[in-house]
Scaffold this motif. Structure first.
Motif: not given
Length: 461
Positions: A223-234, A262-271, A297-304
DNA sequence: TTAGGGTTAG
């Protein structure tokens, strides 16, 4: 006598299970029933209640148990004090923790290594690394045996305080001098701390070392390494780790799910984020506040938005208090939805509930007002803000450009550069272009050169 | 009774 001891043990186990499930009233009733039929509570019974009250109600309620304990003829022990010191720290009452540490000495209860570990952790948490280090030195000079948690607390605290090199040197010296090899917790602490500081070369070396030790990484390592990748755009690498975790059969907990949703939401991959959330719900994991905030946050991005607001009730029904993330997410969603009035009302509601004005919510409001063409109102909010960051300036400058107020945008962008902040390249270009076409060629040239100078300065700095 | 990972904005 043995009968009573055994019965008290059963009573304690029962009270402990009630406290863990936050059923304090039932725990109190069990205590009364126990006394009535002759099962006398002991120090452990009251210690269990201290922990129960500390986690479900708060420090004051937990502290009051200490008096009840004495009235019942039970002497508080080191566990009672350790639990209270820790509870005070969790409630941001560091001075209370230190007071309790003093009180222990006065009433003749000797601190143990758990007491020192807890104190060190709190001192680091509240920005006092030198004092935490003094506690560690005191442990060594007074022949108290440090344990793995002692070393781990030091390494974690040093890393979080920004002393990465010292933390690594400290770890190497504990290996050499005390034979402390470090386990998965130590390596996770190192990986997380180094990731936060962006020292990826060292992260790779630590991961290699972990592998050489033959220690298997766990869900926290991944989880730690995964978060690190997301945070640095990888993002691709982060998603690969996610798939790898699934392939290896890791059981995902709330941390792991939120790290990927959360990164999926940020990348616009709400589905995709929604699919992941549904998977999380299917597992029956107990939702804590961060999980709820992620869902909101997810509900908000899905417009709900209606669903998102309903979730606040769900949070409160679960016995949890919503926090600044919960409400700021909603303010942002309202702004993005064009409901500026509702967003401002919600900000007032936040203030009434005791949440201080916060940077992210103000930035969302400025952005929303600018998008709605209310640049004047956005400027009023901007001027009132005590703290501003690059998000604030970017939204405000962008708004001014859209309103063709290029000279004001020019002044703001220069302040922003002077304060060492960066703006989105598209916004910088918009100001320069706007100045040129509006006939402010000299200002456009000046700004271009200042932007270049600022980037050189940052590069050299 | 102590140590490690997760949530908001341009």
């Amino acid at each position: 006598m043995n009968h009573f001891r055994r019965s008290t043990r059963f009573l304690n186990v029962y009270i402990c299970s009630l406290c863990k499930s936050q059923q304090l009233e039932k725990a109190e009733a069990a205590l009364i029933d126990g006394i009535r039929i002759g099962y006398l509570p002991d120090t452990t019974t009251y210690n269990t209640l201290i922990v129960g009250y500390a986690s479900s109600v708060g420090f004051d309620a937990a502290y009051s148990i200490l008096h009840r304990m004495r009235e019942a003829g039970c002497r508080p022990d080191v566990v009672s004090y350790n639990s209270l010191i820790s509870s005070a720290g969790r409630c941001a009452l560091l001075s209370k923790s230190l007071e309790l540490f003093e009180q222990m000495h006065q009433v003749g209860v000797n601190p143990d290594i758990w007491t020192y570990n807890t104190l060190m952790n709190l001192l680091f948490k509240y920005g006092k690394p030198e004092e935490a280090n003094r506690v560690f030195c005191w442990i060594l000079s007074n022949n108290v045996a440090p344990c793995a948690t002692t070393y781990n607390t030091m390494i974690n605290g040093l890393l979080k305080a920004g002393y990465a090199s010292y933390a690594l040197r400290f770890f190497r010296s504990t290996q050499r001098c005390f034979g402390f090899t470090g386990g998965i917790v130590t390596y996770n602490i190192l990986i997380n701390g180094l990731c936060e500081l962006g020292r990826f070369g060292e992260v790779k070396r630590v991961l290699k070392e972990l592998d050489e030790l033959g220690t298997t990484p766990n869900v926290i390592t991944y989880t730690t390494v995964m978060k690190c990748c997301f945070r640095h755009g990888k993002f691709q690498q982060g998603l690969e780790i996610f798939s790898d975790m699934k392939a290896k059969g890791f059981t995902f907990d709330a941390y792991a799910y939120c790290t990927v949703i959360s990164p999926l939401i940020k990348m616009g991959m709400a589905k995709e984020a929604n699919e992941c959330m549904e998977q999380m719900l299917r597992t029956g994991i107990r939702f804590d506040l961060v999980s709820y905030n992620t869902k909101i946050n997810l509900y908000c991005k899905l417009g709900n938005l209606e669903g998102a607001f309903r979730l606040i009730d769900e949070i409160e029904k679960s016995g949890t208090e919503s926090d600044v993330y919960t409400h700021t997410t909603l303010v942002d969603a309202l702004c993005k939805n064009g409901d500026i009035d509702k967003a401002q009302l919600h900000l007032k509601h936040m203030e009434m509930r005791g949440f201080k004005s916060n940077l992210v919510a103000c930035n969302s409001l400025i952005h929303g007002l600018c998008q709605a063409g209310q640049v004047g109102n956005a400027m009023k909010v901007f001027k009132k803000m005590e703290m501003k960051d690059s998000f604030t300036y970017t939204s405000m400058v962008q708004g001014l450009c859209n309103a063709r107020e290029f000279l004001t945008a020019y002044k703001l962008i220069r302040t922003c550069l002077r304060e060492g902040m960066t703006l989105l390249a598209s916004v910088r270009r918009a100001v320069i272009f706007g100045l040129r076409v509006s006939g402010y060629k000299r200002q456009a040239r000046k700004l271009k050169s200042e932007i270049r100078m600022a980037s050189v300065y940052r590069y050299e700095g």
